[in-house]
Design a protein around this motif. Structure first.
Motif, PDB file in Angstrom:
ATOM      1  N   LEU A 109     -16.389   4.063  31.672  1.00 36.61           N
ATOM      2  CA  LEU A 109     -17.316   3.119  31.076  1.00 36.61           C
ATOM      3  C   LEU A 109     -17.684   4.158  29.572  1.00 36.61           C
ATOM      4  CD1 LEU A 109     -19.587   1.289  33.250  1.00 36.61           C
ATOM      5  CD2 LEU A 109     -17.479   0.411  32.134  1.00 36.61           C
TER       6      LEU A 109
ATOM      7  N   LEU B  46     -11.486  -6.387  37.826  1.00 37.68           N
ATOM      8  CA  LEU B  46     -12.475  -5.612  37.399  1.00 37.68           C
ATOM      9  C   LEU B  46     -13.995  -6.180  37.648  1.00 37.68           C
ATOM     10  CD1 LEU B  46     -11.128  -4.727  33.782  1.00 37.68           C
ATOM     11  CD2 LEU B  46     -10.968  -3.399  35.804  1.00 37.68           C
TER      12      LEU B  46
ATOM     13  N   GLN C 226     -17.669  -3.890  33.612  1.00 37.33           N
ATOM     14  CA  GLN C 226     -16.352  -3.463  33.089  1.00 37.33           C
ATOM     15  C   GLN C 226     -15.861  -4.589  32.047  1.00 37.33           C
ATOM     16  OE1 GLN C 226     -14.360  -2.758  36.751  1.00 37.33           O
ATOM     17  NE2 GLN C 226     -13.820  -0.627  36.243  1.00 37.33           N
TER      18      GLN C 226
END
Length: 333
Positions: free
Chosen positions: A20, A92, A96
């Motif tokens: 991230l 995901l 995300q």
């Protein structure tokens, strides 16, 4: 500050290598083995673009519409997924998808990005049959687009369908287009094939090759503009050729048709042989139809109004004028 976070592998820290991380780490992308992704994804590049090219794409997307730069947007999106080390199935979590939405210079919701990303997976949801509710929703969306003269914008149609549908499968633009073309389009021709249609199909195939979408359009005038689907054309072609057991062994010379470079000599011989069979059948059918037409007033006799039948030593003359005059009198009454 540069969009790309470029540093040597020795300088990578836990923070910068985190999935991230708010910057795209080019070194991390370069270290990823693309082979498994190439097997499962439709990757838009063979090798990862250079840092300079990626940064150029990023700033171009900020100033141009998506219609102008859709392919560049997809390249950048795939690089972001690789940087995040996204799983191949693209499962995901919500955070995300939010992160991807923040990284991309073009503005879409996290849900929209999730739909777009699933287009990269080969055969996405193809093993899951379409439900009746999906078919109805897709048909309604397409008919609405047509009534508004928006055309068939398959990426937008797929997005709308996925937003409306309760189905967990993500339908891609290609799936929507194929579902419409092979199942839902009201102009699909589902009638039995005729010899004339078979003949024209093989003639067009011989001359133009396997251009199924084009062949569907070219054949439609034969059936009042009702179209055969691409799938039905392929199936019919295979059936016609497989039923052609005999193959003309003569040299391919002097044919009246132009021949597409798609075919090899064996295929050309098969096509020409089947075409010749169908030409004979259709001509014979025309002859049969001619003789079975009912007599009408327009029939005229020439001076030879008698027919002579000889059997052994006997001879019988029939006056045809009597037959035709009586027939015409009945028609007049």
């Amino acid at each position: 500050m540069s969009f790309l976070h470029i540093q040597s592998s020795q300088q990578l820290t836990d923070e910068t290598s985190h999935s991230l991380n708010s910057k795209l780490n080019f070194v991390q992308i370069q270290s990823i083995d693309l082979k498994p992704y190439k097997q499962k994804w439709r990757l838009l590049f063979t090798n990862v673009p250079s840092p300079k090219n990626l940064e150029s794409i990023y700033y171009e997307l900020q100033g141009q519409s998506i219609e102008d730069c859709e392919s560049k947007e997809m390249i950048l999106l795939q690089c972001i997924l690789l940087n995040m080390r996204a799983p191949i199935d693209l499962k995901l979590n919500e955070q995300q998808w939010i992160h991807i939405s923040e990284l991309m210079p073009t503005h879409k919701s996290p849900f929209e990005w999730s739909q777009i990303c699933h287009q990269f997976i080969h055969q996405s949801a193809y093993n899951n049959p379409w439900s009746e509710s999906e078919d109805k929703q897709l048909l309604d969306i397409i008919l609405h687009y047509q009534s508004m003269r928006k055309g068939n914008k398959w990426s937008k149609i797929a997005r709308e369908l996925n937003e409306q549908s309760l189905n967990k499968n993500i339908r891609t633009p290609k799936q929507c287009r194929e579902r419409w073309g092979n199942k839902l389009d009201p102009s699909i021709n589902r009638d039995e094939w005729t010899d004339i249609e078979d003949l024209h199909l093989l003639q067009l195939l011989l001359q133009h090759g396997r251009k199924w979408a084009e062949l569907s359009i070219r054949l439609s005038p034969l059936t009042n503009n009702k179209k055969r689907t691409e799938f039905s054309l392929k199936h019919r072609f295979k059936k016609l050729i497989s039923n052609s057991n005999s193959i003309d062994s003569r040299q391919i010379q002097g044919t009246k048709y132009s021949i597409s470079s798609d075919w090899n000599n064996k295929e050309i011989n098969k096509l020409l042989f089947k075409i010749s069979q169908l030409e004979i059948q259709t001509k014979q059918r025309e002859v049969e139809n001619f003789y079975y037409h009912p007599l009408t007033k327009q029939i005229k006799l020439n001076n030879l109004t008698k027919i002579v039948i000889i059997k052994g030593r006997s001879k019988v003359e029939l006056d045809l004028s009597i037959l035709f005059n009586s027939t015409n009198s009945e028609l007049n009454n």
